[in-house]
Design an enzyme around this catalytic site. Sequence first.
Site: not given
Ligand code: PDD
Length: 294
Positions: A41, A60, A112, A114, A159, A191
């Site tokens: 996403y 990304r 389903r 894996h 992501k 983070e």
């Molecule tokens: N989240 N680290 C994680 C684990 C995140 O989920 C996000 C962003 C960031 C910051 O990434 P960016 O600067 O590209 O928004 C760092 C989004 C906003 C979300 O999951 O809604």
Amino acid sequence: MHPIANALPDSLCYLDGDYTPLRDAKVSVLDRGFIFGDGVYEVVPVYGGTPFCFDEHMARLGRSLAELCIDNPLTLDQWREITMKLAKPGAMSPEAAPQAVYYQVTRGVAMRDHAMPKGLMPTVFAMVNPMKPVPDAVRAAGVSCVTAADFRWQKAHIKATSLLGAVLARQISVDAGATETVMFRGEFLSEASSSNVWVVKDGRMSGSPKDELVLAGIRYGLLERLCADCSIPFELQRITRDEVFGADELLLSSATKEVLPVVTLDGHPIGNGQPGPIYQVLYAAYQDAKQRNR
Ligand code: PDD
């Protein structure tokens, strides 16, 4: 139906080529996004009808898809067209409330198993929501965060929609009445549950290396540029727990938080317990970048 599910908005969303009211959009129960969290996403902020750092977000998305061996189902122009259709017509004025467009691609629908089936048609979904800016009073006071072990997986750079680790991590701060959960892998900062974390010490800004252990936010590149513009030394390096607690300033960044000062961590003040000068400079530079939308 639960009242929350009943109150879903009827704003427009995009699903597999069609635009429908959000509450009517449906996907198969066999979608691998539903069964396995097998998808990726993005979240793109839209200011005055113009997506911010759109190309970087889409790049990304492409990298996340490549990690899952899913071909990007749309071109950059097609993603842009969806974005412009979803951003409300009223949002085109510079004063309009900011919006956040959410995009999701899953591997598609299959029985389903894996193993990754070949040749599936990816499910493509996008919706728009009003972006809730951090209230001015919160920004002025700074926010509190708590720490936790980073118990997520080893591929945090993707992501991915499989976000249970992030959900559990975020709930730790919700339960503590805090804004974010700042996570450590052993002694080292990674983070926060849905934001990147920045340490300021002696006028220098540092963040965790862009490796597989963190999601490299789009604000990595943006903040690096803004730091260069503002003559703030910027580096990516391993940061210890002691360095985090001993920071002069601690910042969060994300698409929705922009850049946000953390003033207490696990109840300990950071620096003098107030938003600091580097935050003020970067926040102003960020607003300027939004105006110029670069
Ligand atoms: N989240 N680290 C994680 C684990 C995140 O989920 C996000 C962003 C960031 C910051 O990434 P960016 O600067 O590209 O928004 C760092 C989004 C906003 C979300 O999951 O809604």
